[in-house]
Design an enzyme around this catalytic site. Structure first.
Site, short mmCIF file in Angstrom:
data_model
loop_
_atom_site.label_atom_id
_atom_site.label_comp_id
_atom_site.label_asym_id
_atom_site.label_seq_id
_atom_site.Cartn_x
_atom_site.Cartn_y
_atom_site.Cartn_z
N GLU A 336 -3.42 2.23 2.35
CA GLU A 336 -4.58 3.07 2.68
C GLU A 336 -4.27 4.56 2.70
O GLU A 336 -4.70 5.28 3.60
CB GLU A 336 -5.20 2.60 4.01
N ASP A 382 -4.84 -0.60 -1.10
CA ASP A 382 -5.97 0.13 -0.52
C ASP A 382 -7.25 -0.71 -0.58
O ASP A 382 -7.27 -1.80 -1.16
CB ASP A 382 -6.18 1.47 -1.23
N GLU A 446 -5.77 -8.99 0.27
CA GLU A 446 -6.36 -9.29 1.60
C GLU A 446 -7.76 -9.85 1.47
O GLU A 446 -8.65 -9.50 2.25
CB GLU A 446 -6.39 -8.00 2.46
C1 XIL Z 1 -5.86 -6.11 10.63
C2 XIL Z 1 -5.39 -7.36 11.36
O1 XIL Z 1 -5.81 -8.50 10.65
C3 XIL Z 1 -5.95 -7.34 12.77
O2 XIL Z 1 -5.45 -8.45 13.50
C4 XIL Z 1 -5.57 -6.04 13.48
O3 XIL Z 1 -6.20 -5.98 14.74
C5 XIL Z 1 -5.99 -4.84 12.63
O4 XIL Z 1 -5.47 -4.96 11.33
N1 XIL Z 1 -6.63 -3.81 6.14
C6 XIL Z 1 -5.28 -3.93 6.36
C7 XIL Z 1 -4.77 -4.84 7.41
O5 XIL Z 1 -4.49 -3.36 5.59
O6 XIL Z 1 -3.57 -4.36 7.98
C8 XIL Z 1 -5.78 -5.06 8.49
O7 XIL Z 1 -5.29 -6.08 9.35
C9 XIL Z 1 -7.11 -5.45 7.90
C10 XIL Z 1 -7.63 -4.34 7.00
#
Ligand code: XIL
Length: 544
Positions: A336, A382, A446
């Protein structure tokens, strides 16, 4: 003697088979018919304003009375009850209650939440929304769910409560202050033998997609305990693991020079025993960092110098990567780093890395990562790259520049936190093709598909129609990913951000009090239509 013991065995087994030996413990059973609130009381305090929680014989679902909750001034005001003084990891509570209201909006959202205290009584309580749901005005509605106690060894007591979705006090409207009634509330601690179990007699997700890519998921330390039903799902359906939080810097290096590997190692150890591949998320990010990182060691009120922060960054990257060399294949080196407005994320959008080190921290992180493990796949990760064409182009330009400068970047990670409507399959395809034209691989890192299409969409119930729509989306997106993999554009893994809906990060985020259902398995560890859309689409009626 022998016959006798056989008979005892027979009784034991029939009891087991027919479910008679289950030892459920009823923890809360309040019908409000014996003149008592049965332990329910208000959450508010005298200082903050006290809601009224009392018996009401004029409104009831059954019997002589119900519980009325009135005089509410905050969203979080509602009835609360102690669930247990002794939180035991893995205990499953089945929860059922009836709720009713008769003023204000035609539909109103409610939330069932838990509050946990800790053995260290100075530590603030933790709040967690278990489920959010809609109730129709004037209709008694049943809310039924299950809650599994997490493995946190520092927790002590647990309370349950009903509330409306959280809003800051100054945003509260009359609709958030409605009076409501509850009746026939039953909370049962399930006998271990009747806890929900993972559904295992179904096709294997990873096997089916193996010709194209491996399939991964983000896990927590709790989930990789062999006694957890999620662990069964992981072993059956996934071949890649990444940590949801345990590989972030606040977890790995909570204090300067003190590395706490235990949580991350629990995941890696489980994965190594079960033949998984690994990703690491994430070496550099603007959030989930320990406080000391950007402070001077000697004086925490002062910002760390550029030199020292560069050293900290290099040491961190190399300590992690040398430790896991040959074991973790793929790293999100930076996460990010792009702005949601223009160019790189700066201090104004929370990046202390950029603020203190300037833009070159990105190139440096990749170079230091390459030194530490030359064989690892190095990823820049990202979000919103598919939906935001400006951001997509900025990522293209950034990676193009990195390649021109000889920076070792192997892949662009697209998070793909998307929803049942947007972005379109075509937008995602265009993004992958644009990035692949740089000569890097594209990795889905993700993926989850929210049932909500915006931050303002009100809470909705998870209906079969909604689950079908979600299944269709998963199917269409994976068909496109298959095509992109055949073109050679994709990395060899696709990673989903979580396994079961009740543990998704989308619960309570980005909208407080709103729970979501973005994954392939539900909170009872059962396959959803979205799962079948990926393994055997003909089983889902109505799928195109
Ligand atoms: C999230 C986790 O899943 C949560 O448990 C935590 O509270 C916050 O972070 N993008 C990302 C991840 O790159 O690191 C994030 O993960 C979700 C969004």
């Amino acid at each position: 003697m022998k016959r006798m013991s056989l008979f005892v065995l027979f009784l034991f087994f029939t009891g087991f088979l027919f479910g008679q030996s289950f030892n459920h413990v009823t923890v809360i059973d309040t019908s409000f018919d014996n003149g008592s609130l049965g332990g329910w009381g208000p959450r508010g305090s005298v200082q903050q304003g006290l809601e009224r929680v009392e018996l009401d014989t004029s409104v009831k679902r059954s019997g002589a009375a119900s519980m009325r909750i009135s005089n509410r001034t905050k969203t979080w005001q509602g009835p609360v009850h102690k669930l247990t003084d002794n939180a035991v990891a893995g205990d499953v509570y089945s929860m059922s209650a009836w709720i009713y209201y008769n003023e204000g909006p035609a539909m109103s959202p409610f939330v069932l939440s838990v509050q946990r205290s800790f053995k260290d009584t100075s530590k603030a309580h933790a709040y967690q929304n278990i489920t959010s749901f809609q109730v129709r005005r004037g209709e008694w509605t049943e809310i039924k769910t299950e809650y599994t106690v997490g493995a946190d060894p520092t927790q002590a007591s647990i309370w349950v409560y009903f509330e409306l979705p959280f809003k800051e006090d100054h945003l509260v409207t009359p609709n958030d202050r409605i009076t409501f009634w509850m009746d026939d509330i039953k909370f049962i601690k399930l006998d271990p033998a009747s806890r929900p179990k993972a559904e295992l007699n179904i096709p294997n997700l990873a096997d089916i997609w193996a010709p194209h890519f491996d399939i991964g998921t983000a896990v927590t330390r709790d989930e990789v305990d062999f006694s957890s039903p999620t662990a069964q799902i992981l072993m059956k359906h996934f071949t890649v693991l990444v940590a949801g939080n345990e590989q972030k810097m606040e977890s790995i290096q909570p204090e300067e020079g003190k590395f706490d590997w235990a949580p991350a190692d629990a995941i890696i150890n489980f994965g190594e025993m079960t033949g998984m591949r690994f990703r690491w998320h994430t070496l550099v990010w603007h959030t989930q960092n320990p406080a000391w990182l950007f402070q001077e060691s000697a004086n925490s009120t002062r910002t760390v110098s550029r030199n020292v922060l560069n050293q900290r960054l290099r040491t961190y990257i190399q300590t992690v990567m040398r430790r896991y060399r040959g074991r973790v294949e793929s790293y999100d080196v930076v996460n990010e780093v792009l702005s949601d407005r223009s160019g790189l994320r700066t201090g104004a959008e929370g990046s202390r890395w950029h603020e203190i080190l300037g833009p070159e921290y990105i190139d440096n992180a990749f170079r230091w990562a390459k030194e530490a493990d030359p064989t690892a796949q190095l990823v820049i990760n990202d979000y919103n790259l598919e939906s935001d064409t400006r951001k997509r182009q900025e990522m293209f330009n950034l990676v193009k520049g990195m390649k021109e400068r000889g920076v070792p970047v192997d892949a662009i990670g697209i998070q793909m936190h998307i929803n049942i409507r947007t972005p379109s399959v075509q937008q995602i395809r265009e993004t992958i093709e644009l990035f692949a034209s740089l000569g890097v691989k594209v990795m889905v890192t993700e993926l989850d598909i929210s049932i909500y299409t915006s931050d303002t969409e009100p809470i909705k119930n998870v209906t079969p129609a909604l689950l079908l729509e979600q299944a269709q989306r998963y199917k269409d997106i994976f068909a496109m990913l298959r095509e992109q993999s055949q073109k050679g554009n994709l990395a060899d893994m696709v990673v989903i951000w979580g396994t079961t809906d009740h543990t998704s990060w989308k619960n309570d985020f980005p909208v407080r009090g709103r729970t979501d259902a973005p994954l392939l398995f539900d909170g009872r560890y059962q396959s959803k239509p979205a799962f079948w859309a990926l393994v055997q689409p003909t089983r889902v009626q109505g799928l195109r």
